[in-house]
Design an enzyme around this catalytic site. Structure first.
Site, PDB file in Angstrom:
ATOM      1  CG  ASN A  91      -1.961   0.921   1.502  1.00  0.00           C
ATOM      2  OD1 ASN A  91      -2.337   1.831   0.058  1.00  0.00           O
ATOM      3  ND2 ASN A  91      -3.350   1.230   1.631  1.00  0.00           N
ATOM      4  CG  ASP A  92       1.876   2.697   3.318  1.00  0.00           C
ATOM      5  OD1 ASP A  92       0.721   3.717   3.449  1.00  0.00           O
ATOM      6  OD2 ASP A  92       2.460   2.427   4.503  1.00  0.00           O
TER       7      ASP A  92
END
Lengths: 471, 93
Positions: A396-397
């Site tokens: 994600n990040d």
């Protein structure tokens, strides 16, 4: 007495060769092809060091020593065989704690029986230089031990990954560290028992205090840092015992851990000092929740199967979420199907995609993904623009474009994978509500070329494979 | 060996470590940590000296305890590294 250790040049030579074997062990890791031979060099070096030590000391207690080695060997081999690859960070942390503890115990043994180590003078006093080395070795060993135990508990989920912040913790840590250094200095003038044991006790305390404020997201740095400490502890013991093999190894391991810490910090755009200061992730859940009112597109397994089988090139971006869902084997099956259909498949790995350096590579290797299909961030980032589909699974990040554009984002400046440049982004996520490890929303979800696949990672990949079979 | 000789070995080994570790491919960073763990257990040498020596019984038992701890690490570390490295395969195996 003091010259006893250096008397035989053959012994010194044997330890030097052991040290060289350890250098070759690390050198072998420059490529997977040479790595297995490197590991055998490491084993040979260790056998040589142990054999030399046993052969050159009068053995008052051989059966006990053999017993201790046998018990350790059985425990070690069982753990090495049983451990799941997802649990590797915990295992490494646990192993670090053992090195730390061993350093403390060896230091204590040398303190109690300095004659055996050839560091005592005629009246049985420990040489002054040796006292400093011993004190440092015990202190670093103890910090490694208690720090690693906390890292283990956090990684293993026995303790919350949330940072625990004590009031005035920086002042407290500095005071305790100053106390340790002061006591080691005093140890030179007075080799009293209380000084030695207080140094050990304070060091255990400071190891604990240093690691509890550090959050789960920073664990890759912590585990590398503790790796480094375990090396410095071994080196300090090598100084005490005048042993070349220990000094060379300590220096190698110390530099290795330091370099890995640096690589991990760079990959998160965090300074080493800010990681050590801790607290990252403690306040992140304020105002970071996903704004699900923004429009986004939802896709199905069939859509994903169609898009990917029409593609020329697909880049898979795995993250730790993939490992948690145990989706790596299903993913490999999907990649195999795509390759049969003539699609080029590559994997893009962010340095902090796993829970420790290189973790994701091991997880993919375990799922039989060939290592020459797996690429590091800087080697593949330029390719997204010519890629039809970027398939993000469990990451994600590390894909968040805000890291490049949004100066107010907590992850601004962190190097990220340019997945949004691919023609289509397929993003597997459990639901739209959750946020990544850093607690920030991801702009990628709301892009025109992004299709969200909301499901458990393994279930979604299984469904995509099924959809490909039907097509 | 005098202190300066030991220090020289240490400083030079740090430089060797620096260059060798930068040449390690990032794909093998986890095995790197596992194997550095195993080799830092060369501290077992100190533990063996303590447990082999006559004299202080407490020192001997501390030594034996350290021999056991380090052995867990040596055998476990090398074995788990070998297990990981065996999984890395090239295309078209």
């Amino acid at each position: 007495m003091h010259e006893a250790l250096a008397v035989n040049p053959w012994v010194a030579l044997a330890y030097l060769i052991a040290g060289v074997c350890f250098i070759l062990a690390l050198r072998g890791l420059s490529s997977p092809a040479s790595s297995r031979r490197g590991n055998r060099f490491g084993m040979a070096g260790m056998a040589l060091a142990v054999g030399t030590t046993l052969a050159t000391h009068e053995l008052a207690s051989l059966p006990e020593i053999a017993g201790a080695i046998a018990i350790g060997a059985v425990i070690g081999l069982i753990i090495a065989r049983k451990i799941a690859m997802t649990a590797m960070p915990q295992l490494i942390a646990a192993f670090h704690s053992l090195v730390g503890m061993a350093a403390v115990v060896v230091g204590a043994a040398a303190f109690l029986n300095p004659e055996a180590f050839g560091i005592a003078d005629a009246v049985g006093e420990i040489a002054k230089v040796s006292r400093v080395e011993m004190g440092l070795g015990v202190a670093i060993g103890a910090i490694t031990f208690s720090g690693s135990v906390i890292a283990f508990l956090k990684l293993n989920g026995n303790m919350s990954g949330k940072p625990i912040l004590l009031p005035a913790r920086h002042l407290l840590n500095l005071l305790v560290l100053a106390g340790i250094i002061g006591l080691i200095a005093y140890f030179v003038t007075d080799q009293a028992h209380w000084v030695f044991w207080t140094v050990a006790a304070l060091s255990f305390l400071v190891g604990f205090l240093l690691i509890i404020p550090i959050g789960g997201a920073d664990m890759p740095v912590v585990i590398s840092m503790l790796n480094s400490y375990s090396g410095w502890a071994a080196a300090a013991m090598g100084f005490t015992l005048h042993n070349t093999a220990m000094i060379i190894t300590g220096a190698l391991v110390g530099s290795s851990g330091a370099i890995l810490s640096y690589i991990m910090c760079r990959a998160m755009n965090r300074s080493f000092v800010s990681v050590i200061a801790g607290g990252f992730g403690a306040v992140a859940d304020t105002g970071g929740a996903a704004q699900t009112d923004r429009p986004w597109k939802r896709g199905s397994a069939e859509d994903a199967a169609f898009l990917m089988s029409q593609a020329e090139q697909v880049i898979i971006v795995p993250g730790y979420g993939m490992a948690v869902a145990q989706a790596q084997h299903a993913l490999r099956e999907m990649a195999d199907k795509l390759k049969e259909a003539g699609v080029r498949v590559k994997y893009a790995i962010h340095p902090v995609a796993g829970r420790m350096p290189g973790h994701m590579n091991v997880l993919l290797a375990e799922a039989n993904v060939p290592y020459d299909e797996v690429f590091e961030l800087e080697d593949i980032n330029g390719e997204f623009a010519q890629t039809d589909v970027a398939f993000v699974i469990g990451a994600n990040d590390v894909t968040n474009p805000a890291a490049k554009t949004d100066k107010s984002s907590p992850i601004y400046g962190m190097p990220v994978l340019d997945v949004e440049k691919a023609r289509t982004v397929l993003f597997i996520k459990r639901s739209m509500g959750g946020v990544g490890y850093a607690g920030v929303d991801n702009d990628l979800f709301y892009r025109d070329n992004t299709m969200m696949l909301l499901s458990d990672a393994k279930k979604m990949v299984d469904e995509i494979v099924k959809a490909m079979d039907h097509a | 060996m005098d202190f300066i000789a030991i220090l020289s070995i240490f400083v030079l080994a740090c430089f060797v470590g620096y260059y060798v570790v930068w040449s390690v491919t990032p794909a093998l960073h986890t095995p790197l940590m596992a194997v550095t763990n195993a080799i830092s257990s060369v501290i077992v040498v100190g533990a063996l000296i303590a447990s082999a020596a006559a004299g202080s019984p407490l020192s001997k038992w501390l030594g034996l305890a350290a021999v056991m701890l380090a052995s867990i690490n040596i055998f476990g570390g090398f074995a788990v590294t070998a297990r990981m490295l065996a999984m890395y395969k090239k295309k078209g195996r």
